[in-house]
Design an enzyme around this catalytic site. Structure first.
Site: not given
Lengths: 255, 66
Positions: A99, A160
């Protein structure tokens, strides 16, 4: 009607369309229960300096659960740093999956598109199966696909934040045009947003915070699993067109 | 000679290998990867790769994240 609807990324079959992160979990016990409840088969880990006192807890956990590892390059700011981190990850956990994360600054954690594309190209050339975390930019997504990325992973909103999908139209344009799987990565706050990502045509959803920092992580993991399945089914089923005025769903009264 | 292992200065014998550096900090041999001066040294090359004096050795492992 039975069709094989398995997600395939870079020639690998991925059994679950919910990709999980491990960051933010209070402890390994909560993480284990959450991962099991999510049904995930692919989960991210980060690469950090080894601590002689610390164990390899998360690696052992993921291996015991039979979950494939997706190492990330979190914390990298330049293409050079990301390429080195990916190579270290390949050596440490023996996978060519990465990733790819190259962020511009701490405040936004938004991808730096110039460094990201550079790193993606280098890693593809080096034989990696590259899954880049990218902006919700259809042009950048296309460029990443053109340099050989195995998937593109646009953000719904910054990492987040739990702000959901701020630009659904951009995500739809990306999924409409992409020739590789699209994984909605970052910003998901609750289950309806995971379902929305799938309804917009995403092939999978990647999330961590929404589960690991939820009041009840295990329960939220289960909710996310259902949401991804529901959204996938709804996308495949084809929603009704939106209408301005009402349309009766019962027959007219007899005259 | 001195080297830097994960940012900490360490004294190692002249000609010490990557493997010697790992032994010096006492970390597990599995699940870790090593870079010396910004280049990955593959596991199979750890015993035969000598560290130059002043080398910057980074030893990484997978942790919770992402």
């Amino acid at each position: 009607m039975v069709m094989d609807d398995t997600l395939v990324i870079g020639g690998r079959k991925i059994a679950s369309r919910l990709v999980m992160g491990t960051g933010g979990a209070a402890n390994l016990e909560v993480l284990e229960r959450s991962l099991v409840a999510s049904g995930t088969s692919l989960t991210t880990v980060a690469m950090r300096r080894v601590d002689a006192a610390g164990g390899t807890g998360v690696l052992d956990l993921l291996r015991r659960l039979g979950i494939e590892l997706l190492p990330n390059t979190a914390g990298c700011r330049t293409a050079g740093e990301a390429v080195l981190t990916a190579r270290l990850a390949r050596e440490a956990v023996a996978t060519d999956l990465v990733k790819l994360e190259v962020v511009a600054d701490e405040r936004t954690l938004l991808p730096d598109p110039i460094e990201l594309l550079d790193a993606a190209e280098q890693l593809v050339d080096d034989g990696f199966t590259v899954l880049p975390y990218t902006n919700d930019d259809p042009v950048l997504a296309r460029r990443l696909e053109q340099v050989g990325c195995a998937a593109v992973m646009p953000l719904g909103s910054p990492i987040g934040t739990g702000l959901g999908i701020r630009n659904p139209h951009n995500i739809a344009m990306i999924t409409e045009a992409a020739g590789v799987p699209v994984v909605l990565d970052a910003g998901i706050g609750t289950a309806s947003e995971a379902a929305q990502a799938m309804e917009l045509g995403c092939d999978a959803v990647l999330l961590a915070t929404a589960v690991t920092r939820a009041g009840d992580p295990e329960r939220m993991a289960h909710a996310m699993r259902l949401a991804v399945e529901a959204g996938r089914a709804a996308h495949g089923a084809g929603r009704v067109p939106r209408r301005y005025w009402a349309q009766a769903s019962s027959p007219n009264l007899d005259p | 000679m001195h080297v830097w292992i994960n940012g900490e200065r360490r004294e190692l014998a002249v000609g010490a290998s990557v493997l010697d550096a790992l032994a010096a900090i006492g970390v597990p041999r599995t699940g870790v990867a090593v870079a010396v001066d910004g280049a990955v040294v593959r596991r199979s090359d750890w015993p035969s790769t000598p560290l130059p004096a002043g080398a910057r050795v980074e030893v990484l492992t997978a942790v919770q994240g992402g």
